[in-house]
Design a protein around this motif. Structure first.
Motif, PDB file in Angstrom:
ATOM      1  N   GLY A   1       0.768  -1.150   0.101  1.00  0.00           N
ATOM      2  CA  GLY A   1      -0.008  -0.056   0.006  1.00  0.00           C
ATOM      3  C   GLY A   1       1.120   1.306  -0.014  1.00  0.00           C
ATOM      4  O   GLY A   1       0.635   2.241  -0.778  1.00  0.00           O
ATOM      5  N   CYS A   2       1.883   1.288   0.761  1.00  0.00           N
ATOM      6  CA  CYS A   2       2.785   2.274   0.783  1.00  0.00           C
ATOM      7  C   CYS A   2       3.511   2.379  -0.520  1.00  0.00           C
ATOM      8  O   CYS A   2       3.689   3.859  -0.960  1.00  0.00           O
ATOM      9  N   GLN A   3       3.899   1.392  -1.139  1.00  0.00           N
ATOM     10  CA  GLN A   3       4.559   1.524  -2.465  1.00  0.00           C
ATOM     11  C   GLN A   3       3.847   2.092  -3.601  1.00  0.00           C
ATOM     12  O   GLN A   3       4.288   2.869  -4.399  1.00  0.00           O
ATOM     13  N   ILE A   4       2.569   1.618  -3.517  1.00  0.00           N
ATOM     14  CA  ILE A   4       1.469   2.157  -4.425  1.00  0.00           C
ATOM     15  C   ILE A   4       1.353   3.717  -4.469  1.00  0.00           C
ATOM     16  O   ILE A   4       1.200   4.457  -5.480  1.00  0.00           O
ATOM     17  N   ILE A   5       1.256   4.182  -3.215  1.00  0.00           N
ATOM     18  CA  ILE A   5       1.130   5.646  -3.130  1.00  0.00           C
ATOM     19  C   ILE A   5       2.394   6.409  -3.421  1.00  0.00           C
ATOM     20  O   ILE A   5       2.456   7.355  -4.019  1.00  0.00           O
TER      21      ILE A   5
ATOM     22  N   ALA B   1       3.367   8.609   8.737  1.00  0.00           N
ATOM     23  CA  ALA B   1       4.197   7.561   9.410  1.00  0.00           C
ATOM     24  C   ALA B   1       4.767   6.214   8.716  1.00  0.00           C
ATOM     25  O   ALA B   1       5.994   5.863   8.437  1.00  0.00           O
ATOM     26  N   ARG B   2       3.694   5.627   8.227  1.00  0.00           N
ATOM     27  CA  ARG B   2       3.999   4.467   7.721  1.00  0.00           C
ATOM     28  C   ARG B   2       4.892   4.595   6.267  1.00  0.00           C
ATOM     29  O   ARG B   2       5.695   4.059   5.744  1.00  0.00           O
ATOM     30  N   LEU B   3       4.508   5.803   5.392  1.00  0.00           N
ATOM     31  CA  LEU B   3       5.141   6.194   4.389  1.00  0.00           C
ATOM     32  C   LEU B   3       6.502   6.498   4.429  1.00  0.00           C
ATOM     33  O   LEU B   3       7.455   6.421   3.467  1.00  0.00           O
ATOM     34  N   ILE B   4       6.961   7.279   5.682  1.00  0.00           N
ATOM     35  CA  ILE B   4       8.407   7.247   5.704  1.00  0.00           C
ATOM     36  C   ILE B   4       9.106   6.634   6.776  1.00  0.00           C
ATOM     37  O   ILE B   4      10.315   6.992   6.807  1.00  0.00           O
ATOM     38  N   GLU B   5       8.742   5.406   6.866  1.00  0.00           N
ATOM     39  CA  GLU B   5       9.527   4.365   7.485  1.00  0.00           C
ATOM     40  C   GLU B   5      10.573   4.053   6.798  1.00  0.00           C
ATOM     41  O   GLU B   5      11.900   3.738   7.145  1.00  0.00           O
ATOM     42  N   GLY B   6      10.356   4.131   5.566  1.00  0.00           N
ATOM     43  CA  GLY B   6      11.701   3.637   4.512  1.00  0.00           C
ATOM     44  C   GLY B   6      12.235   5.058   3.986  1.00  0.00           C
ATOM     45  O   GLY B   6      11.845   5.982   4.024  1.00  0.00           O
ATOM     46  N   GLU B   7      13.593   4.699   3.823  1.00  0.00           N
ATOM     47  CA  GLU B   7      14.370   6.111   3.255  1.00  0.00           C
ATOM     48  C   GLU B   7      13.789   6.599   1.770  1.00  0.00           C
ATOM     49  O   GLU B   7      13.648   7.884   2.024  1.00  0.00           O
ATOM     50  N   ILE B   8      13.408   5.768   1.070  1.00  0.00           N
ATOM     51  CA  ILE B   8      12.786   6.372  -0.134  1.00  0.00           C
ATOM     52  C   ILE B   8      11.679   7.315   0.184  1.00  0.00           C
ATOM     53  O   ILE B   8      11.349   8.161  -0.405  1.00  0.00           O
ATOM     54  N   GLY B   9      10.764   6.619   1.194  1.00  0.00           N
ATOM     55  CA  GLY B   9       9.716   7.402   1.413  1.00  0.00           C
ATOM     56  C   GLY B   9      10.018   8.888   2.198  1.00  0.00           C
ATOM     57  O   GLY B   9       9.166   9.880   1.789  1.00  0.00           O
TER      58      GLY B   9
END
Length: 481
Positions: A201-205, A238-246
């Motif tokens: 879901g995060c990746q799709i956004i 928060a979920r979207l920015i857990e990863g470095e790319i986000g």
């Protein structure tokens, strides 16, 4: 009592007239698709169904699910979503949304509409997606509510995220975040929050062709005047920015000042602590990497205001809010140089002591507060020990306590003699024996907790006395006697 139960049962339309039998399809010979003749009996059946749901949702749904033709009825009602009549469309969406709110209803829904043969007949998700742009606000409200409920389960999220039109749905949902209808906006935020539970879901956004628009809609909707919406949006961010790319995508799309300003608004104390918790969670996700922490330092004025707001949350009486605030600060404290920023207000260490005293019976808060205390002090050298007395073969020395802790057994000290670990003690003084007379030594101390070890103190040098001189002085004294 029995009479009262009978009187209540008589208020249900399904006990007076089984309107479920009215939901029957009529296929034309000239078409493969089912075309439903929406006569007054069907219209009335929908009204009866809605009335009964408002009277007692659980009892009505149990009665509905007990129908032998429940699957056919469900599909029939789903196809009525295609109707141009806003009243019919809204009632159908309300019925479906109310049904999936119950565990049994959602299970029945998923069993029907994950079947390939059913999807060929009616793609209910596509119909719900289309209703997001409906002119009638009730239709939009029911569609967002139903999607929010479906996305509450793992199976439901997978169903939504695998749909061919999920990207279009996410874009339309993001637009609804800023709807003038607070219920629609809140439902839209819930959908996005639940979709971001899944990594896909995060990746799709984040990879959406219009992610810039979606992410800015998210930040624009962070408003403490609508706690339910803001709580879910903060979680999604928060979920979207857990990863470095986000992290990089969101900051590039929205700007770091805009992000920090939004966080600051959400960290201000208000009645809904869910906002505070998820804002702390979002900041901790940002600071899981050096890049995210560096963004904080670059916006230092806002960052200091944010830290003061978090200190205030630490003094609140809401258990989860306090824990999330501690967790956020601990994440920040892991970065080199964070101590001077975290302690900029000069209040944090005293506040941590208050937290430990207030929440003494709560292990999770005690553990997190101890970890934060250690993280703040791990790069601070303890004061070097003081030599109390030095003799020819022994030395006594002491040192200041390095940390405040409610549990004395959780704090120990390592004595280091000439850069070699010598012993560990929980006292703040020690004596070393069997030293060589007339020799140079140095001693350091290092504190140890269950969370880790500090860096050693500076060395304190000392020189043992000469044994011969001592004997000589002793002899002189004896002769004089």
């Amino acid at each position: 009592m029995r009479e009262m139960e009978n009187e209540l049962d008589n208020r249900f339309h399904f006990n007076q007239k089984n309107y479920f039998l009215r939901f029957q399809s009529h296929e034309t010979e000239s078409s493969n698709s089912a075309i439903y003749y929406i006569n007054k009996h069907v219209r009335h059946a929908l009204e009866y169904f809605v009335d009964d749901l408002k009277l007692d949702q659980n009892k009505t749904i149990d009665r509905f699910l007990d129908e032998q033709t429940v699957n056919e009825i469900f599909i029939f009602i789903a196809q009525l979503l295609l109707c141009d009549d806003d009243r019919i469309c809204g009632n159908c969406a309300f019925i479906i949304g109310s049904t999936v709110e119950t565990e049994k209803g959602l299970k029945q829904f998923l069993s029907i509409f994950t079947d390939d043969s059913t999807i060929e007949t009616v793609d209910i998700l596509q119909l719900l997606f289309q209703m997001l742009t409906h002119a009638d606000p009730d239709c939009v409200l029911n569609a967002t509510g139903t999607l929010g409920t479906i996305s509450g389960s793992k199976q439901g999220r997978d169903l939504l995220l695998k749909h061919v039109s999920v990207s279009e749905m996410i874009l339309n949902i993001s637009v609804l975040l800023n709807s003038t209808n607070p219920w629609i906006a809140s439902n839209a935020a819930l959908v996005l929050a639940r979709l971001t539970v899944e990594e896909v879901g995060c990746q799709i956004i984040l990879t959406h062709s219009r992610h810039h628009e979606i992410l800015n809609q998210l930040l624009a909707a962070l408003d403490v005047n609508d706690p339910s919406r803001s709580t879910n949006i903060a979680f999604a961010i928060a979920r979207l920015i857990e990863g470095e790319i986000g992290k990089k995508i969101l900051i590039n799309d929205c700007g770091q000042n805009k992000f920090f300003e939004a966080l600051l608004i959400m960290l201000k104390i208000n009645e809904d602590k869910g906002i505070n918790k998820n804002a702390c969670y979002a900041l901790s996700c940002l600071c899981t990497s050096r890049y995210g922490y560096q963004l904080c330092i670059e916006s230092i004025t806002l960052f200091y205001k944010i830290l003061v707001a978090i200190e205030t949350i630490l003094l609140s009486i809401e258990h989860e809010a306090v824990w999330f605030a501690l967790m956020c600060l601990t994440t920040i404290a892991k970065h080199d140089g964070a101590y001077e920023h975290l302690c900029n207000s000069k209040q944090l260490t005293e506040i941590i002591k208050q937290v430990q005293e207030t929440w003494i019976e709560f292990k999770d808060i005690q553990d997190e507060s101890k970890l934060l205390w250690f993280m703040l002090h791990k790069n601070i050298k303890p004061n070097r020990p003081t030599i109390d007395e030095c003799r020819d073969t022994s030395v006594d020395f002491s040192w200041d306590p390095c940390l405040f802790t409610e549990d004395d057994t959780d704090l120990q000290y390592r004595v280091i003699l000439d850069d070699v670990p010598f012993t560990i003690t929980n006292k703040t003084n020690y004596s070393i024996n069997d030293l060589k007379p007339n020799s140079n030594y140095n001693v350091k101390i290092q504190f140890i907790t269950s969370q880790g070890e500090s860096i050693p103190s500076d060395a304190t040098p000392f020189h043992t006395d000469d044994e011969c001189k001592l004997h000589g002085l002793l002899s002189v004294d004896l002769r004089e006697i």
